[in-house]
Scaffold this motif. Structure first.
Motif, PDB file in Angstrom:
ATOM      1  N   HIS A   1       0.838  -1.206   0.000  1.00  0.00           N
ATOM      2  CA  HIS A   1       0.000   0.000   0.000  1.00  0.00           C
ATOM      3  C   HIS A   1       0.872   1.254   0.000  1.00  0.00           C
ATOM      4  CE1 HIS A   1      -2.270   3.314   1.805  1.00  0.00           C
ATOM      5  NE2 HIS A   1      -3.384   2.692   1.469  1.00  0.00           N
ATOM      6  N   ILE A   2       1.851   1.287   0.889  1.00  0.00           N
ATOM      7  CA  ILE A   2       2.725   2.457   1.012  1.00  0.00           C
ATOM      8  C   ILE A   2       3.580   2.633  -0.238  1.00  0.00           C
ATOM      9  CG2 ILE A   2       4.661   3.431   2.321  1.00  0.00           C
ATOM     10  CD1 ILE A   2       3.426   2.117   4.825  1.00  0.00           C
ATOM     11  N   LEU A   3       4.040   1.533  -0.802  1.00  0.00           N
ATOM     12  CA  LEU A   3       4.834   1.593  -2.027  1.00  0.00           C
ATOM     13  C   LEU A   3       4.043   2.253  -3.157  1.00  0.00           C
ATOM     14  CD1 LEU A   3       7.405   0.753  -3.624  1.00  0.00           C
ATOM     15  CD2 LEU A   3       6.203  -1.393  -4.154  1.00  0.00           C
TER      16      LEU A   3
ATOM     17  N   PHE B   1      -0.459   4.929   5.196  1.00  0.00           N
ATOM     18  CA  PHE B   1      -1.365   3.866   5.634  1.00  0.00           C
ATOM     19  C   PHE B   1      -1.455   3.789   7.152  1.00  0.00           C
ATOM     20  CE2 PHE B   1      -1.738  -0.458   7.243  1.00  0.00           C
ATOM     21  CZ  PHE B   1      -2.954  -0.844   6.714  1.00  0.00           C
ATOM     22  N   TRP B   2      -0.334   3.909   7.834  1.00  0.00           N
ATOM     23  CA  TRP B   2      -0.312   3.735   9.288  1.00  0.00           C
ATOM     24  C   TRP B   2      -1.097   4.833   9.994  1.00  0.00           C
ATOM     25  CZ3 TRP B   2       0.941  -0.955   9.823  1.00  0.00           C
ATOM     26  CH2 TRP B   2       1.979  -1.531   9.086  1.00  0.00           C
ATOM     27  N   TYR B   3      -1.139   6.000   9.429  1.00  0.00           N
ATOM     28  CA  TYR B   3      -1.856   7.124  10.043  1.00  0.00           C
ATOM     29  C   TYR B   3      -3.363   6.825  10.106  1.00  0.00           C
ATOM     30  CZ  TYR B   3      -3.123  12.026  10.976  1.00  0.00           C
ATOM     31  OH  TYR B   3      -3.610  13.191  11.538  1.00  0.00           O
ATOM     32  N   GLY B   4      -3.898   6.249   9.042  1.00  0.00           N
ATOM     33  CA  GLY B   4      -5.313   5.894   9.041  1.00  0.00           C
ATOM     34  C   GLY B   4      -5.595   4.628   9.832  1.00  0.00           C
ATOM     35  N   ALA B   5      -4.675   3.671   9.753  1.00  0.00           N
ATOM     36  CA  ALA B   5      -4.881   2.399  10.455  1.00  0.00           C
ATOM     37  C   ALA B   5      -4.832   2.562  11.969  1.00  0.00           C
ATOM     38  CB  ALA B   5      -3.842   1.381  10.004  1.00  0.00           C
TER      39      ALA B   5
END
Length: 203
Positions: free
Chosen positions: A35-37, A115-119
């Motif tokens: 996702h981040i890639l 991604f980590w910010y939303g997760a």
């Protein structure tokens, strides 16, 4: 230009970004890293300063014109028009909230809003009670709003059609809303399944 035109053009521009953003979220079903890639790749385009200024401006125009059109048409139309209005109002709310949260994360907290910010907020059991329906309704509202828009445009350009044909179009509209329901489940599973968050994103 008229309010309708401003709404249409800003919405078209935003839809290009939102569509790729939702597809990017589906990449999390493979892995957060994938996702981040993909996000890093698309950011080379939409985080260019000119594109970003246009994107934030389009959000403001979309929210303002959407609320104006909703108030102007309040109480009018059939159930399809009402659902288009309700979904649009929720989108206006979400765009303001989500944009503010991203800007705060980037410039206030100084973190990468990836991604980590939303997760992080849906991995937290307490916050998940708000953020799970918050995200789910946003995706469904977008799918509903766009599906009903295409229904309206088709009927406007094909006024002399049979009731049977209109019924077919109505079923197709509901089918597309169903597709977005499946998309919602996929995206939420991608960010809600158990995972180890980086230390900077643990709440």
């Amino acid at each position: 230009m008229t309010t309708h035109q401003w709404h249409r053009y800003s919405g078209t521009f935003l839809s290009l970004y939102i569509t790729q953003h939702l597809l990017n979220h589906l990449m999390a079903l493979h892995s957060p890293q994938f996702h981040i890639l993909m996000m890093d790749y698309t950011r080379t385009i939409y985080r260019q300063w000119a594109v970003e200024v246009l994107r934030w401006a389009a959000v403001l125009v979309q929210v303002y014109t959407g609320i104006r059109l909703s108030l102007k048409g309040s109480g009018r139309g059939d159930i399809w028009a009402r659902w288009q209005r309700y979904s649009g109002l929720y989108l206006a709310f979400f765009l303001l909230m989500h944009t503010s949260a991203v800007l705060y994360g980037r410039f206030g907290l100084g973190v990468d809003t990836n991604f980590w910010y939303g997760a992080a907020v849906v991995q937290n059991r307490l916050l998940a009670f708000f953020f799970t329906p918050y995200y789910a309704l946003a995706i469904l509202a977008y799918g509903t709003h766009m599906s009903l828009l295409f229904r309206f445009l088709w009927l406007r350009n094909n006024r002399k059609v049979s009731l049977e044909k209109i019924a077919v179009i109505n079923r197709r509209t509901l089918l597309w809303v169903g597709v977005f329901m499946i998309l919602t489940i996929g995206i939420l599973w991608g960010i809600m399944r158990p995972m180890d968050l980086p230390a900077a994103y643990r709440l």
